[in-house]
Design a protein around this motif. Structure first.
Motif, mmCIF file in Angstrom:
data_model
loop_
_atom_site.group_PDB
_atom_site.id
_atom_site.type_symbol
_atom_site.label_atom_id
_atom_site.label_comp_id
_atom_site.label_asym_id
_atom_site.label_seq_id
_atom_site.Cartn_x
_atom_site.Cartn_y
_atom_site.Cartn_z
ATOM 1 N N LEU A 222 0.851 -1.189 0.000
ATOM 2 C CA LEU A 222 0.000 0.000 0.000
ATOM 3 C C LEU A 222 0.882 1.233 0.000
ATOM 4 C CD1 LEU A 222 -2.830 1.328 0.244
ATOM 5 C CD2 LEU A 222 -2.485 1.297 2.734
ATOM 6 N N GLY A 223 0.769 2.037 -1.057
ATOM 7 C CA GLY A 223 1.442 3.322 -1.104
ATOM 8 C C GLY A 223 0.510 4.397 -0.593
ATOM 9 N N VAL A 224 0.970 5.225 0.344
ATOM 10 C CA VAL A 224 0.124 6.277 0.915
ATOM 11 C C VAL A 224 0.752 7.641 0.657
ATOM 12 C CG1 VAL A 224 -0.952 4.834 2.677
ATOM 13 C CG2 VAL A 224 1.195 5.977 3.189
ATOM 14 N N ARG A 225 -0.084 8.573 0.266
ATOM 15 C CA ARG A 225 0.389 9.946 0.049
ATOM 16 C C ARG A 225 0.930 10.522 1.351
ATOM 17 N NH1 ARG A 225 -4.583 10.039 -2.419
ATOM 18 N NH2 ARG A 225 -5.445 11.192 -0.645
ATOM 19 N N GLU A 226 2.030 11.236 1.272
ATOM 20 C CA GLU A 226 2.615 11.843 2.467
ATOM 21 C C GLU A 226 1.696 12.908 3.055
ATOM 22 O OE1 GLU A 226 6.715 13.011 1.940
ATOM 23 O OE2 GLU A 226 7.056 11.354 0.563
ATOM 24 N N THR A 227 0.768 13.438 2.265
ATOM 25 C CA THR A 227 -0.150 14.468 2.746
ATOM 26 C C THR A 227 -1.486 13.892 3.218
ATOM 27 O OG1 THR A 227 -0.954 14.790 0.472
ATOM 28 C CG2 THR A 227 0.835 16.222 1.226
ATOM 29 N N LEU A 228 -1.638 12.577 3.234
ATOM 30 C CA LEU A 228 -2.911 11.973 3.615
ATOM 31 C C LEU A 228 -3.261 12.359 5.050
ATOM 32 C CD1 LEU A 228 -4.986 10.010 2.297
ATOM 33 C CD2 LEU A 228 -3.878 8.181 3.605
ATOM 34 N N ALA A 229 -4.498 12.809 5.251
ATOM 35 C CA ALA A 229 -4.933 13.274 6.562
ATOM 36 C C ALA A 229 -4.850 12.159 7.598
ATOM 37 C CB ALA A 229 -6.361 13.791 6.479
ATOM 38 N N THR A 230 -4.585 12.558 8.828
ATOM 39 C CA THR A 230 -4.415 11.586 9.910
ATOM 40 C C THR A 230 -5.596 10.635 10.022
ATOM 41 O OG1 THR A 230 -2.974 13.058 11.189
ATOM 42 C CG2 THR A 230 -4.154 11.346 12.407
ATOM 43 N N GLU A 231 -6.820 11.183 9.993
ATOM 44 C CA GLU A 231 -7.984 10.316 10.172
ATOM 45 C C GLU A 231 -8.113 9.281 9.061
ATOM 46 O OE1 GLU A 231 -9.473 14.374 8.579
ATOM 47 O OE2 GLU A 231 -7.984 13.619 10.020
ATOM 48 N N ARG A 232 -7.677 9.635 7.857
ATOM 49 C CA ARG A 232 -7.728 8.680 6.751
ATOM 50 C C ARG A 232 -6.632 7.628 6.892
ATOM 51 N NH1 ARG A 232 -8.500 11.321 0.986
ATOM 52 N NH2 ARG A 232 -8.789 9.101 0.542
ATOM 53 N N CYS A 233 -5.489 8.017 7.408
ATOM 54 C CA CYS A 233 -4.424 7.045 7.679
ATOM 55 C C CYS A 233 -4.894 6.030 8.717
ATOM 56 C CB CYS A 233 -3.172 7.758 8.191
ATOM 57 S SG CYS A 233 -2.350 8.840 7.004
ATOM 58 N N VAL A 234 -5.492 6.528 9.785
ATOM 59 C CA VAL A 234 -5.969 5.656 10.856
ATOM 60 C C VAL A 234 -7.049 4.711 10.337
ATOM 61 C CG1 VAL A 234 -7.194 5.617 13.066
ATOM 62 C CG2 VAL A 234 -5.335 7.260 12.686
ATOM 63 N N ALA A 235 -7.957 5.237 9.534
ATOM 64 C CA ALA A 235 -9.016 4.393 8.970
ATOM 65 C C ALA A 235 -8.437 3.307 8.076
ATOM 66 C CB ALA A 235 -10.004 5.258 8.186
ATOM 67 N N ALA A 236 -7.421 3.653 7.291
ATOM 68 C CA ALA A 236 -6.775 2.661 6.427
ATOM 69 C C ALA A 236 -6.127 1.567 7.268
ATOM 70 C CB ALA A 236 -5.736 3.329 5.535
ATOM 71 N N GLY A 237 -5.511 1.954 8.376
ATOM 72 C CA GLY A 237 -4.889 0.972 9.248
ATOM 73 C C GLY A 237 -5.892 0.013 9.848
ATOM 74 N N LYS A 238 -7.033 0.533 10.266
ATOM 75 C CA LYS A 238 -8.071 -0.329 10.832
ATOM 76 C C LYS A 238 -8.574 -1.329 9.794
ATOM 77 C CE LYS A 238 -9.750 2.998 14.274
ATOM 78 N NZ LYS A 238 -10.881 3.847 14.707
ATOM 79 N N GLU A 239 -8.715 -0.868 8.555
ATOM 80 C CA GLU A 239 -9.184 -1.761 7.487
ATOM 81 C C GLU A 239 -8.160 -2.865 7.231
ATOM 82 O OE1 GLU A 239 -9.570 -3.552 3.705
ATOM 83 O OE2 GLU A 239 -8.008 -2.062 4.108
ATOM 84 N N ILE A 240 -6.877 -2.516 7.252
ATOM 85 C CA ILE A 240 -5.823 -3.506 7.041
ATOM 86 C C ILE A 240 -5.860 -4.562 8.135
ATOM 87 C CG2 ILE A 240 -3.316 -3.837 7.135
ATOM 88 C CD1 ILE A 240 -3.049 -1.132 5.678
ATOM 89 N N ALA A 241 -6.003 -4.132 9.385
ATOM 90 C CA ALA A 241 -5.985 -5.069 10.509
ATOM 91 C C ALA A 241 -7.132 -6.060 10.456
ATOM 92 C CB ALA A 241 -6.016 -4.303 11.825
ATOM 93 N N ALA A 242 -8.204 -5.690 9.773
ATOM 94 C CA ALA A 242 -9.384 -6.554 9.710
ATOM 95 C C ALA A 242 -9.333 -7.547 8.551
ATOM 96 C CB ALA A 242 -10.642 -5.689 9.595
#
Length: 240
Positions: free
Chosen positions: A120-140
């Motif tokens: 998963l490539g993530v933009r360096e400017t991606l908002a914190t809440e979107r980063c956290v949401a992506a992490g939760k989706e990965i863990a599931a």
């Protein structure tokens, strides 16, 4: 559920063929990365997800077998993210961003064969809440998920650093190092995205993806390496 994570820096100089004569300068960082990947293997994950900073055009998912290259750095060296896959080799398939190419090199170097891989490539400017949401989706995604998180600290630690010297750089990196050492999810989520961008921190968004994935997992952390060669903060950590 997240069962383990490794955090590694992602400069192409980590690859000895790219660093050439300067390769020994990062031997300690390479050794720490090897130790961190060992923690991932010991966790016996069902799936490994590799997360790293990416340009806008490189943002998104990469399948197992996706290819990358260091030819843009003057070295005829190609890598692949795990085993070959039909989709990854199809005409027009996207190439790995540099951060994921470095991860692919690390995984090949350590002989990873413990679980399927995706990137998963993530933009360096991606908002914190979107980063956290992506992490939760990965863990599931699986019962036992491991993360390999690529990213550098500030690039403003010295006068000769890529971003010149900024007095905020060392404290920012120290804050990130403390959070990674303690597996402190809240502290990672609290990293300031605006300051990170000004200090040329490539790891902020991937670290916050890790924070989202680790919420409620109860992992402990260890900081394995911390230094700022070339004026750029490099951190290696392992969570399990």
């Amino acid at each position: 559920m997240l069962v383990a994570a490794a955090v590694c820096p992602c400069p192409p100089l980590l690859v000895p063929e790219v660093a050439a004569g300067a390769a020994p300068e990062l031997d300690a960082a390479r050794a720490a990365c090897t130790d961190a990947l060992g923690v991932l293997a010991a966790a016996r994950p069902d799936r490994l997800v590799v997360v790293g900073p990416a340009a806008e055009s490189e943002h998104g998912a990469y399948p197992e077998g996706a290819r990358g290259s260091f030819r843009g750095f003057g070295v005829e060296l190609d890598v692949r993210l795990g085993r070959a896959g039909d989709a990854a080799g199809a005409p027009g398939a996207r190439r790995l961003p540099p951060s994921l190419a470095v991860a692919a090199w690390l995984l090949r170097r350590t002989g990873w064969s413990d679980a399927p891989i995706e990137g998963l490539g993530v933009r360096e400017t991606l908002a914190t809440e979107r980063c956290v949401a992506a992490g939760k989706e990965i863990a599931a995604r699986a019962g036992r998920v491991a993360l390999l998180v690529m990213g550098d600290g500030s690039a403003c630690r010295t006068l000769k650093a890529p971003g010149y010297l900024d007095e905020r750089a060392a404290p920012f990196d120290a804050q990130a190092a403390r959070a990674l050492a303690a597996a402190d999810v809240a502290a990672l989520e609290a990293l300031d995205a605006g300051a990170a961008q000004e200090l040329m921190v490539s790891g902020r968004a991937p670290w916050q993806v890790l924070a989202g994935a680790a919420e409620g997992a109860g992992l402990s952390g260890a900081l394995l390496f911390e230094d700022a060669p070339y004026g750029v903060g490099y951190l290696v950590a392992a969570w399990s």
